[in-house]
Design an enzyme around this catalytic site. Sequence first.
Site, PDB file in Angstrom:
ATOM      1  N   VAL A   1      14.578   0.964  -1.422  1.00  0.00           N
ATOM      2  CA  VAL A   1      14.104   1.087  -0.054  1.00  0.00           C
ATOM      3  C   VAL A   1      14.153  -0.299   0.587  1.00  0.00           C
ATOM      4  CG1 VAL A   1      12.198   1.892   1.379  1.00  0.00           C
ATOM      5  CG2 VAL A   1      12.557   2.896  -0.889  1.00  0.00           C
ATOM      6  N   CYS A   2      14.843  -0.415   1.710  1.00  0.00           N
ATOM      7  CA  CYS A   2      14.990  -1.728   2.355  1.00  0.00           C
ATOM      8  C   CYS A   2      13.631  -2.259   2.821  1.00  0.00           C
ATOM      9  CB  CYS A   2      15.923  -1.646   3.553  1.00  0.00           C
ATOM     10  SG  CYS A   2      15.901  -3.163   4.530  1.00  0.00           S
ATOM     11  N   VAL A   3      13.308  -3.473   2.411  1.00  0.00           N
ATOM     12  CA  VAL A   3      11.992  -4.030   2.708  1.00  0.00           C
ATOM     13  C   VAL A   3      11.786  -4.242   4.210  1.00  0.00           C
ATOM     14  CG1 VAL A   3      12.778  -6.404   2.221  1.00  0.00           C
ATOM     15  CG2 VAL A   3      10.347  -5.874   2.175  1.00  0.00           C
TER      16      VAL A   3
ATOM     17  N   ALA B   1      11.472  -0.908   5.962  1.00  0.00           N
ATOM     18  CA  ALA B   1      10.240  -0.264   5.504  1.00  0.00           C
ATOM     19  C   ALA B   1       9.022  -0.858   6.204  1.00  0.00           C
ATOM     20  CB  ALA B   1      10.106  -0.407   3.989  1.00  0.00           C
TER      21      ALA B   1
END
Lengths: 123, 118
Positions: free
Chosen positions: B76-78, B81
């Site tokens: 999940v892309c930080v 997110a």
Amino acid sequence: MEEQAPRKIMFVNRKAPHGSIYAYEGLEVILIFGAYDQEISAAFLDDAVLSLKKGQDTSEIGTKEFSATFRVLEAYGVENRYVERESLEQRGLTEEDLVMDVDVVDGATLRKYMGEQDVLLPF
Amino acid sequence: MKFGILIQEGPYNHQASDSAYNFIQASLEKGHEITGVFFYNDGVINTTKLMDIPADDRHISKRWSELGAKGIQLIVCVAAAKRRGINPDVLIDNARIDGLGQLSELCIESDRLITFGD
């Protein structure tokens, strides 16, 4: 990871710079990928050519104005920066209206370049 | 074939997440390898465990978590997110929050990167 030839990765930007976050989050990905030793291209067509227009002012819509950031793409290792000629002309723009140096190519040429890529990432 | 998967749209509002899931299931049945699933843009919303779905509908985040339990990495892309309120406290099991560099790795390691989005 074993050594392999650099991959040809092209970002296909098609969406308008404002009204959704796609163009901005697409730009964030391009900047990160530049740090990797791959052959990176960024293509701008359809409404995405507007992302590169000089003189934008987003203060009235309260969003970030990020067009100037495209100027760093070259320094970030994005060797190839293409703008589709037809998209530019349809929107009444010329190369002089753009914030960074690009290669203006016709759609057929751009499609040929797309066919030569290992990865196409649409934003 | 090694497939990397990029998901750019949120669950329920868009077909992308369902199509990606079905593509992955079919690929695994055919004996292909999934190098990883990267959630970007609104795609990050697929990975919240706060979803509470009526019993007669598919539970999308649970479905992803079950896929992760099989050993498929869910990334999940930080940055995406953080914008959308997805943090480790609400993240489904078997997923991890990581940087965009991981998407670059998927592009390099996979024979094909398949994107699901608009």
